[in-house]
Design an enzyme around this catalytic site. Structure first.
Site, PDB file in Angstrom:
ATOM      1  N   HIS A   1      44.804  42.185  30.696  1.00 23.86           N
ATOM      2  CA  HIS A   1      44.012  42.762  31.786  1.00 23.86           C
ATOM      3  C   HIS A   1      44.170  44.283  31.861  1.00 23.86           C
ATOM      4  O   HIS A   1      45.191  44.851  31.510  1.00 23.86           O
ATOM      5  CB  HIS A   1      44.364  42.104  33.122  1.00 23.86           C
ATOM      6  N   ASN A   2      43.089  44.917  32.328  1.00 21.91           N
ATOM      7  CA  ASN A   2      43.030  46.373  32.540  1.00 21.91           C
ATOM      8  C   ASN A   2      43.073  47.195  31.250  1.00 21.91           C
ATOM      9  O   ASN A   2      43.182  48.424  31.303  1.00 21.91           O
ATOM     10  CB  ASN A   2      44.154  46.867  33.452  1.00 21.91           C
TER      11      ASN A   2
END
Length: 333
Positions: free
Chosen positions: A243-244
């Site tokens: 994620h991110n």
């Protein structure tokens, strides 16, 4: 699909020596070429073998620019490998569809918006408010969550899962079994009980134009920010992206590489197979990592040129260290 040499020369930006009306039906290597095939010769020392093959014509480099008496037609390019790839793409393309097809077993809510000439395979499940662009082909068993947006001319192969809110650009290819936009590995530990609690993943996944995603790739949605895959990036099979993560344009990542959460990868980087990146690490533009290299968490990696090892270091340094270790081990015997 077939094409004349003149058409292939125009599409690949090559110059042509020989019969421009000759029709080419496919591409092949020198060992398996037929009189209907186009072959590729990047090295002048193999040009004689190419001339001796049954192939109809040859893609060559500028070393053959003066070969006006060549026994076969030549497509001459400053980048012959690229020209051959472009020709192969043209020759393997299928005839354009004249209309869209939605298989009767597909689940399609009334809020789904289709572009022109969309094909939806058997047992596809679409969520509410999905937008699908022109000439998208969706294979059997694909599951697409609500509020997903897919651009034009995309190929989504069988058994792909796309979670809600994911945005996919134009000309994207997603191979079988890929999972896009699933929850990231975000947990908070309760120090009193030792129990882990999930941090809600409320970001999205944004995939740029001309991205290729291999089979069984997994890409997590963002936690609080979006996960972003830049235009032109190519992901091999079995790559995981946390994620991110933010990946720049035209990045290449080979199989079994794992990118931890919140990493940044600069444009034009090349990452070999089985590379591991710790969380919040950064690769600057044009980084080259060899297979099984490791990048430590929060590291800002600025090295230029090929790098290997864990932690990753320039190739010359890596080889010197390996040689020194080998000498030490022999001394201890």
């Amino acid at each position: 699909m077939s094409a004349t040499l003149q058409k292939l020369a125009e599409l690949t930006g090559s110059s042509l020596i020989g019969d421009s009306t000759l029709t080419i039906c496919s591409v092949a290597n020198l060992n398996h070429a037929t009189p209907r095939d186009l072959v590729f010769c990047e090295d002048e020392k193999y040009l004689g073998d190419a001339f001796a093959s049954p192939a109809a014509a040859i893609v060559v480099g500028e070393f053959a620019a003066s070969a006006h008496d060549a026994p076969k037609p030549l497509l001459i390019s400053t980048q012959p490998r690229l020209a051959f790839a472009k020709a192969a793409k043209v020759l393997r393309s299928h005839k354009k569809r004249s209309g869209g097809i939605v298989h009767p077993t597909a689940v399609v809510p009334p809020t789904v918006v289709f572009g022109a000439e969309v094909v939806v395979g058997a047992y596809v499940v679409l969520g509410e408010h999905v937008h699908i662009g022109d000439r998208v082909c969706i294979g059997a068993g694909v599951c697409i969550g609500s509020d997903v947006k897919i651009g034009t001319d995309c190929e989504i192969h069988s058994r792909v899962t796309i979670y809600h809110g994911t945005h996919i650009g134009n000309h994207v290819i997603i191979h079988a079994g890929a999972v896009l936009g699933s929850d990231g590995f975000g947990y908070v530990r309760d120090k009193l009980t030792g129990r882990y609690h999930q941090m809600p993943q409320i970001g999205h996944l944004i995939v740029g134009d001309h991205v290729d995603i291999g089979a069984n790739v997994t890409i997590d949605r963002g936690g609080l920010e979006d996960t972003v895959i830049g235009a032109g990036t190519k992901l091999d099979n079995l790559v995981h992206i946390g994620h991110n993560v933010r990946i720049g344009e035209n990045v290449v990542i080979a199989a079994q590489t794992g990118i931890s959460g919140s990493c940044t990868i600069g444009a034009g980087s090349i990452i070999g197979g089985q590379v591991g990146m710790g969380d919040h690490a950064t690769l600057e533009e044009g980084t080259i990592l060899g297979g099984q290299s490791g990048i430590l968490s929060e590291k800002i990696f600025r090295e230029k040129g090929p790098c290997f090892g864990t932690p990753a270091k320039p190739l010359k340094q890596y080889l010197r260290e390996q040689a020194a270790l080998s000498r030490l081990s022999r001394r201890s015997e």
